[in-house]
Design an enzyme around this catalytic site. Sequence first.
Site, PDB file in Angstrom:
ATOM      1  N   GLU A 229       0.700  -1.299   0.038  1.00 14.55           N
ATOM      2  CA  GLU A 229      -0.034  -0.054   0.022  1.00 14.55           C
ATOM      3  C   GLU A 229       0.784   1.334  -0.146  1.00 14.55           C
ATOM      4  OE1 GLU A 229      -2.649  -0.550   3.166  1.00 14.55           O
ATOM      5  OE2 GLU A 229      -3.553  -2.597   2.563  1.00 14.55           O
TER       6      GLU A 229
ATOM      7  N   ASN B  20       2.254  -4.895  -3.290  1.00 14.72           N
ATOM      8  CA  ASN B  20       0.949  -5.330  -3.012  1.00 14.72           C
ATOM      9  C   ASN B  20      -0.129  -4.019  -2.811  1.00 14.72           C
ATOM     10  OD1 ASN B  20      -0.988  -7.522  -2.661  1.00 14.72           O
ATOM     11  ND2 ASN B  20      -1.035  -6.725  -0.341  1.00 14.72           N
TER      12      ASN B  20
ATOM     13  N   HIS C  22     -10.218  -6.205  -2.532  1.00 12.64           N
ATOM     14  CA  HIS C  22     -11.235  -5.949  -1.439  1.00 12.64           C
ATOM     15  C   HIS C  22     -12.394  -5.497  -2.244  1.00 12.64           C
ATOM     16  CE1 HIS C  22      -9.010  -7.458   1.732  1.00 12.64           C
ATOM     17  NE2 HIS C  22      -8.044  -6.732   1.315  1.00 12.64           N
TER      18      HIS C  22
ATOM     19  N   GLU D 119      -6.010 -11.026  -1.757  1.00  7.38           N
ATOM     20  CA  GLU D 119      -6.624 -10.612  -0.636  1.00  7.38           C
ATOM     21  C   GLU D 119      -8.136 -10.659  -0.874  1.00  7.38           C
ATOM     22  OE1 GLU D 119      -5.425  -7.218   1.885  1.00  7.38           O
ATOM     23  OE2 GLU D 119      -3.270  -7.576   1.436  1.00  7.38           O
TER      24      GLU D 119
ATOM     25  N   ASP E  56     -12.037 -10.646  -1.188  1.00  7.85           N
ATOM     26  CA  ASP E  56     -13.103 -10.650  -0.444  1.00  7.85           C
ATOM     27  C   ASP E  56     -14.212  -9.896  -1.108  1.00  7.85           C
ATOM     28  OD1 ASP E  56     -12.402  -8.251   0.699  1.00  7.85           O
ATOM     29  OD2 ASP E  56     -12.013  -9.516   2.702  1.00  7.85           O
TER      30      ASP E  56
END
Length: 551
Positions: A158, A199, A235, A264, A266
């Site tokens: 990030e 990432n 996400h 990641e 979701d």
Amino acid sequence: MRSSSLLRLLTLVGMFVAFLLPATSAQASAPLREHAAARGKFIGAALATGPLSNETSYRNIATTEFSQVTAENAMKWDATEPSQGQFNFSGADAIVNFATQNNQQVHGHTLVWHSQTPGWVQGLGATAMRTAMQNHISQVVGRYASNATVVSWDVVNEVFDDNGNMRTSFWYNTLGQSYIADAFRAARAADSNARLCINDYNVEGINAKSTAMYNLVSSLRQQGVPVDCVGFQGHLAIQYGFPGDIQQNMQRFADLGVQVRVTELDIRMQMPRDTAKDTTQATYYRNVINACNAVTACAGVTIWGFTDKYSWVPDTFSGQGAALIYDENYQQKPSYTAVHDALAGGSSSDTTPPTTPGTPTSSSVTSNSATLTWTASTDSGGSGLAGYNVYREQGATDPQLGQSSTNSINLTGLTPNTQYQVYVRARDGAGNLSANSALATFTTQSGPVGGGCAAVGTVQNQWNNGYVVQPVTVTNSGSSAITGWTVTFTLPAGHTLAGSWNATLTTSGQTVTARNAGYNGNLAAGASTSFGFQVTRPSGDTQTPSGYTCA
Ligand code: G2I
């Protein structure tokens, strides 16, 4: 024969055929990891150490379904080095040992992040902070360097803000951008074999942030910094729509020579759950898996947890949840089936095309754009509906006007005062195309003729002997659509091009000509796109290019 007897006979024949095919159905319902392995991909989950140690259902699913694991929190700095020089690997080791027992890969998450990093790091001065960072990486990566289970690391996490600028974290504020290259070099020094990743979130589609990440990865690699892999967190939320260009985005990174992965995943929703939301969510999961399936350099997809019983979502997004593939009672949801079927489907097993889309209807027709909407197709072949291709009927070869992941598309770049006959074909995850829909006919409005074009270049960052110009913004300043553009500019004497993206650049002496790429030539009136490039210059020279013109 009366029709009811015929029906009974057909039912019996069907049952007999089903009975003859037990191997196929057992294979079809195999765990996720078997289907992923058959494609040479991993399917992973983030794991929490608490339930892993004390819940049998959690452990069983983690073991059976996944071939890769990421520690949700146990490898972060606050867990591994809470006080300077005092390392604690209890949680990290628990994850690695579990994975080793179950023949799973571990992706280390994460070495350098602005969050979950103890206060003692954040308060250091520049020299001490750089040393602390290098020591942390050396100790954490070094601990697992000879362990075959731990194969990759999120080295930095990030580093961008949502506009694609460098995040002004304490890392950046204290050390400047160089902390990123230093972190990768330290990780490579600690483990020469691990795959080293950058990432981030909100980089799944093509946007300002993902383009900034693309430019950074490109420039780091050109400088010899060991960036091997790019992680797209994933996400997502059903209320914000699906990033329909995720495959195209992953592919452009892959074309830089890096491995890509979804790290990641979701997909949350406004609570409460209902059937319609579950169905949309399942489609999004399927789309992500299909995108990774379609990109050779995509190593796999990691889901951020697997049961709604343990998810970060409700704690962060009030009123939202149900983001994962098992419910809080460890029951599989439609999203599980979507992941399963997208992994299981494949060109070898799915040869059934989707049903034919409904006849498109046109609306919002302007001089250069139109919206088409049609009744959705369904897919029963196993790989799942992936999207639609829209074509213009022109006789021998019909050009494709666009692609959509939903049953609607906004066509742009159309010619004014022109009749269009268009049709739609549905596409599944294995690449099977449906029959053509019936034709829709519409005529664009007459519009002013003559597009215009303007270009502005911005130096994004520079160093002693080079710089990156990004973005060069190309704007259609005219009153109707253009279908291509050419930008020229001049490099100062002694400067040479070292790379470019989103345009094709040629040089003649110091004059550079940049032509649109295949995907960014069409610009509606007022619309913009951009490209970028990197230049090497003599040490100490501070000049940058000038004289951008566009035609
Ligand atoms: O925020 C979602 C993810 C975004 N990308 C990086 C990931 O590392 C991040 O994961 C989440 C974890 O899923 C959460 O579990 O990172 C959060 C922290 O930034 C984690 O939350 C923390 C809580 O904030 C703490 O209060 C708690 O003690 O989890 C800790 C352990 O349960």
